[in-house]
Enzyme design. Structure first.
Site, PDB file in Angstrom:
ATOM      1  N   CYS A  24     -30.751  15.129  11.635  1.00  0.00           N
ATOM      2  CA  CYS A  24     -31.291  15.290  10.289  1.00  0.00           C
ATOM      3  C   CYS A  24     -32.732  14.812  10.291  1.00  0.00           C
ATOM      4  O   CYS A  24     -33.262  14.379  11.308  1.00  0.00           O
ATOM      5  CB  CYS A  24     -30.460  14.482   9.291  1.00  0.00           C
ATOM      6  SG  CYS A  24     -28.696  14.874   9.323  1.00  0.00           S
TER       7      CYS A  24
ATOM      8  N   VAL B  43     -20.521  16.339  10.624  1.00  0.00           N
ATOM      9  CA  VAL B  43     -19.276  15.640  10.292  1.00  0.00           C
ATOM     10  C   VAL B  43     -19.241  15.401   8.789  1.00  0.00           C
ATOM     11  O   VAL B  43     -20.259  15.063   8.186  1.00  0.00           O
ATOM     12  CB  VAL B  43     -19.189  14.289  11.041  1.00  0.00           C
ATOM     13  CG1 VAL B  43     -17.938  13.518  10.616  1.00  0.00           C
ATOM     14  CG2 VAL B  43     -19.187  14.511  12.552  1.00  0.00           C
TER      15      VAL B  43
ATOM     16  N   ASN C 295     -30.306   9.388  10.056  1.00  0.00           N
ATOM     17  CA  ASN C 295     -30.319  10.489  11.014  1.00  0.00           C
ATOM     18  C   ASN C 295     -29.516  10.024  12.220  1.00  0.00           C
ATOM     19  O   ASN C 295     -29.907   9.070  12.878  1.00  0.00           O
ATOM     20  CB  ASN C 295     -31.764  10.808  11.398  1.00  0.00           C
ATOM     21  CG  ASN C 295     -31.879  11.813  12.539  1.00  0.00           C
ATOM     22  OD1 ASN C 295     -32.901  11.878  13.197  1.00  0.00           O
ATOM     23  ND2 ASN C 295     -30.853  12.597  12.776  1.00  0.00           N
TER      24      ASN C 295
ATOM     25  N   GLY D  95     -27.111  16.169  29.488  1.00  0.00           N
ATOM     26  CA  GLY D  95     -27.010  15.177  30.560  1.00  0.00           C
ATOM     27  C   GLY D  95     -28.180  14.232  30.705  1.00  0.00           C
ATOM     28  O   GLY D  95     -28.330  13.604  31.764  1.00  0.00           O
TER      29      GLY D  95
END
Length: 557
Positions: A2, A54, A75, A354
């Site tokens: 965000c 979420v 964020n 990664g």
């Protein structure tokens, strides 16, 4: 990810402050295109540009406590939010309004004041404001996975923003917010809350000395780190270059993808087949390697190509989003910037990646030149502490440019507790007898399997040599960037580089060109001082590409 903006204790008239905050917040809207919110008191304001991952239906921010006297803009993601929520509810003092993973921050602040940030397991940058006390607290995650800047205005107000572009025109002074710290209005000082021995300059504790201890500890901690980052209410995928790090992430995700990690794998996932994404110039080393891994893991694989000219054309936009002129970061970010756009076009909002492994395990090829295990460890620590200026910045801002969130399990706190307390002799690029071995040997060894067990990865991938991302997407990419700089920057102009840029003077034409592009968007010394440059400690320093290291040449000739 965000975008957040906070202006605190401003002398600006309230209606003007609101208009200014909304205008500046819109500069961050690429980070959170799903919704925007605002909270305002008489002299302070918090804004939020939301990317919903979420708690989709009721997780809009800024979040408010029960009596709406405390506001929070965040964020990031809090991976231990369920346990925190459970403990807070058990006190009988708190009522949760949303399913947001960030809401526990509000109630922890109510209970503990400033002294709670160490309890958060996640990647985050936040500002919490207390209307009654007219006080605030800002904090950033331990390693700096999530960006945050702090600025000071001439009227005495303090500003916070996810990116420099929202505060550079109004603050007379600004800087990156240091990772692992919080800043309180009560003291107006940065306080370090993340204090493991390795980051404080101490030697590793050496708790894990033998391979018998090290290997299962690495494997278990990393698997847990990946699974915790699969938490999502939206489609997600993995960035897959075909190298060791991204391939391990993809392998673990594929093993847990069929069940929802959100309910501890009690129900079947609605997105059970993993989508993997890779980009490169045609015939780039990464593309074939990624295809091989995707075939082995049975992912739904998406391969994209770009040309050198397309990359050159995108450089001004890339630098605008990255807010840096570092050569290595720009080289690696441009393909990632393109790939993120393709990912978003497919409706995917979150990817696992990664980043961090090379810093933790000394995976860069120049680590072969480390004089001894102690110096190797010191360099690993230095690289991790600088990640927020390089790989974390690249990963976050390249993806956030298109409203995609990236998660990096190698930088999980519990995994770091294991990996940074390994005896450094297990990480160096030679064994006890001085025989050379491949970089990140101990990580590779941890994911070898016994006979009869399904391998995490084919041996050809598990033991594939490191390619820096900017090399792996195609060797002609870097050559093309250098050639472009030669054409764009004349010898006469480059000879005057010290008069153009007396501070942090560029040493190559490519660096000069990126500095010019940066200064056109972010002029002035304050902007320049937010940037660090990635330079290998040992080996070739003029060209940070992995190909410039002799060990790479010896394995490719």
């Amino acid at each position: 990810m965000c975008g957040i903006l906070a202006i605190l204790n401003s002398l600006e008239e309230a209606s003007k402050l609101r208009k200014k905050a909304l205008s500046l917040s819109s500069r961050l809207r690429h980070r959170g295109p799903d919704w925007n919110g605002i909270y305002q008191s008489s002299d302070s304001i918090l804004t939020h540009e939301r990317l919903a991952i979420v708690g989709l239906e009721n997780g809009a921010q800024p979040l408010l406590n029960e009596d709406e006297t405390i506001a929070l803009t965040v964020n990031g993601e809090i991976y231990n939010h369920e346990k925190l929520r459970e403990d807070l509810v058990a006190t009988g003092k708190h009522t949760f309004k949303t399913h947001s993973d960030c809401e526990p921050i509000l109630h922890l602040y109510e209970d503990k004041g400033d002294d709670f940030v160490h309890m958060l397991d996640g990647d985050f940058a936040f500002v919490v404001y207390n209307k009654k006390a007219n006080s605030f607290l800002a904090a950033r995650d331990p390693i700096g996975v999530v960006p945050l800047y702090i600025g000071w205005h001439k009227d005495g107000s303090i500003w916070f923003s996810s990116e420099m572009k929202a505060i550079k025109d109004d603050c007379y002074k600004f800087q990156p917010f240091p990772p692992g710290h919080y800043f309180s209005s009560k003291t107006k000082e940065f306080v370090r809350y993340y204090k493991p021995n390795w980051i404080m300059g101490d030697s590793p504790s050496g708790v894990l000395k033998s391979e018998e201890q090290v290997l299962p500890a690495i494997k278990e901690a990393f698997e847990q780190a990946v699974v915790s980052r699969m938490m999502s209410d939206v489609p997600y995928g993995v960035l897959l270059s075909g190298g060791l790090d991204s391939s391990l992430v993809a392998s673990i995700v594929s093993r847990h993808a069929e069940q929802r990690v959100e309910d501890h794998e009690k129900s079947r996932a609605w997105w059970p087949r993993i989508h993997s994404f890779c980009i490169g110039l045609k015939d780039a080393p990464d593309l074939k390697a990624a295809r091989d891994v995707a075939d082995y893991l049975q992912t739904v694989h998406h391969e994209y190509h770009f040309t050198v000219q397309e990359g050159i054309d995108a450089l001004p936009d890339v630098i605008k989003h990255l807010e840096t002129y570092d050569v290595t970061t720009i080289r690696a970010s441009t393909p990632m910037y393109f790939l993120s756009r393709k990912i978003k076009a497919m409706g995917v909002k979150m990817v696992l990646s990664g980043e961090g492994s090379d810093e933790i395990f000394g995976g860069y090829l120049y680590f072969h030149n480390a004089p001894d295990a102690n110096e190797f460890h010191v360099e690993c620590c230095r690289r991790i502490k600088a990640l927020h200026s390089f790989d974390c910045l690249r990963a976050n801002k390249s993806t956030a440019a298109w409203g995609v969130e990236v998660r990096v399990p190698f930088l999980d706190q519990r995994f770091l507790d294991v990996a940074m307390n390994i005896d450094p002799s297990h990480k160096v690029c030679h064994d006890d007898q001085g025989k050379k071995r491949m970089e990140k040997y101990i990580l590779r060894k941890a994911f070898e399997t016994k006979e009869g067990e399904k391998p995490y990865l084919p041996s050809s991938v598990l033991w594939r040599q490191k390619e820096q991302f900017s090399d792996g997407v195609g060797y002609s990419w870097i050559d093309g960037l250098k050639e472009n700089a030669e054409n764009e920057v004349s010898d006469e102009e480059f000879a005057k580089r010290e008069s153009y840029f007396p501070d942090d003077t560029p040493t190559t034409k490519e660096a000069f060109l990126y500095r010019k592009m940066f200064e056109a968007i972010y002029p002035g010394k304050e902007c320049m001082e937010t940037v660090q440059r990635w330079i290998p400690t040992w080996g070739a320093s003029q060209d940070p590409s992995g190909r410039a290291q002799k060990v790479h040449l010896s394995t490719t000739e």
